[in-house]
Design an enzyme around this catalytic site. Structure first.
Site, short mmCIF file in Angstrom:
data_model
loop_
_atom_site.label_atom_id
_atom_site.label_comp_id
_atom_site.label_asym_id
_atom_site.label_seq_id
_atom_site.Cartn_x
_atom_site.Cartn_y
_atom_site.Cartn_z
N ARG A 1 0.79 12.13 -9.31
CA ARG A 1 1.39 10.55 -9.00
C ARG A 1 2.69 10.53 -9.39
NH1 ARG A 1 -3.09 7.40 -7.54
NH2 ARG A 1 -4.98 7.90 -8.42
N GLU B 1 0.87 -1.18 0.01
CA GLU B 1 0.03 -0.13 0.02
C GLU B 1 0.96 1.26 0.11
OE1 GLU B 1 -2.69 1.53 -0.62
OE2 GLU B 1 -4.12 0.73 0.42
N ASP C 1 -4.41 5.90 6.12
CA ASP C 1 -4.95 7.27 6.76
C ASP C 1 -5.68 6.56 7.89
OD1 ASP C 1 -6.02 9.74 7.22
OD2 ASP C 1 -6.85 10.16 5.45
N LYS D 1 -0.30 7.57 8.52
CA LYS D 1 -0.68 9.04 9.07
C LYS D 1 -1.31 8.57 10.62
CE LYS D 1 -2.17 11.60 5.22
NZ LYS D 1 -3.28 12.56 4.55
N ASP E 1 -1.93 10.93 -5.24
CA ASP E 1 -2.57 11.95 -6.37
C ASP E 1 -3.31 12.88 -5.36
OD1 ASP E 1 -4.69 10.07 -5.62
OD2 ASP E 1 -5.61 11.14 -7.10
P1 IMP Z 1 -8.13 5.12 4.69
O1 IMP Z 1 -6.83 4.59 5.38
O2 IMP Z 1 -9.32 3.91 4.43
O3 IMP Z 1 -8.54 6.10 4.89
O4 IMP Z 1 -7.67 5.36 3.10
C1 IMP Z 1 -6.26 5.49 2.40
C2 IMP Z 1 -6.46 5.82 1.04
O5 IMP Z 1 -6.74 7.23 1.12
C3 IMP Z 1 -4.95 5.79 0.38
O6 IMP Z 1 -4.78 4.67 -0.10
C4 IMP Z 1 -4.99 7.01 -0.66
O7 IMP Z 1 -5.58 6.60 -1.77
C5 IMP Z 1 -5.94 7.91 0.10
N1 IMP Z 1 -5.14 9.19 0.86
C6 IMP Z 1 -5.08 9.02 2.23
N2 IMP Z 1 -4.32 10.30 2.54
C7 IMP Z 1 -3.74 10.73 1.42
C8 IMP Z 1 -2.84 11.70 1.08
O8 IMP Z 1 -2.29 12.34 1.96
N3 IMP Z 1 -2.72 11.93 -0.16
C9 IMP Z 1 -3.41 11.24 -1.09
N4 IMP Z 1 -4.06 10.12 -0.82
C10 IMP Z 1 -4.52 9.98 0.35
MG MG Z 2 -4.54 3.85 -2.15
#
Ligand code: IMP
Ligand code: MG
Length: 183
Positions: free
Chosen positions: A169, A103, A107, A135, A163
């Protein structure tokens, strides 16, 4: 492209390309030791993981197979909901395989926790995670990231696969996007 090619769009370079490659090499030495004598299937999550996958796979001194999934998380706006739809599934039968999910960034962690459960239900031998970035919010969900590149602050970053509206990207480093770009 380099940060200087889009200077006004970025406020700060968080991680240089050389640092990324150095860290990926360290992770690869651990992966090689952990999977010595075993088969290994890298599963990349499109599209953000394309760069990590390309560099990680080539750095590994170990024969691997590669497959890809595309998912979209239902939810309002930019908030991940944890309800995920498969846009492109794997071509590979996971039965008995050692799977390493690759991955770009974790986030909220909601997408990944759904993905882990989904892949584990397919009777693989093992499922582990390799993520370049994480994060702070990811700490709220219980995801064991075995191979992590860098912990970063809670800022919106682009580059190295990541992106904003499908742009940036192809930036070689990971950088913080200037707020005027998305307002
Ligand atoms: P989550 O962990 O389910 O919130 O989603 C993660 C996804 O959100 C990642 O795979 C990215 O596609 C997108 N994402 C989260 N933070 C960022 C960022 O700072 N920049 C770009 N895409 C992000
Ligand atoms: Mg992703």
């Amino acid at each position: 492209m380099e940060p200087r090619d889009i200077d006004g769009d970025l406020t700060e370079i968080l991680i240089e390309e050389e640092q990324i490659h150095g860290r990926l090499a360290e992770l690869c030495r651990r992966i090689e030791a952990d999977y010595a004598g075993k088969d290994l299937l890298l599963v990349g999550v499109l599209k953000g993981a394309v760069m990590v996958m390309a560099d990680l796979a080539r750095e590994l001194k170990h024969p691997i197979a590669m497959d890809w999934m595309a998912v979209s998380s239902y939810g309002s706006g930019t908030q991940s909901s944890g309800v995920v739809r498969i846009l492109k599934d794997l071509d590979t039968d996971l039965h008995g395989r050692n799977v390493l999910i690759v991955e770009d960034i974790i986030d909220s962690g909601l997408t990944l926790s759904w993905l882990i459960a989904n892949l584990k239900s397919r009777q693989p031998e093992s499922v582990e995670i390799c993520a370049l970035l994480r994060k702070p919010d990811a700490a709220r969900v219980d995801i064991d990231v075995k191979y992590l590149g860098f912990d970063i602050p809670n800022q919106f970053v682009v580059g190295y696969g990541l992106d904003y509206a499908e742009k940036y990207r192809n930036l070689r480093s990971v950088a913080v996007l200037a707020p005027h770009i998305y307002s």
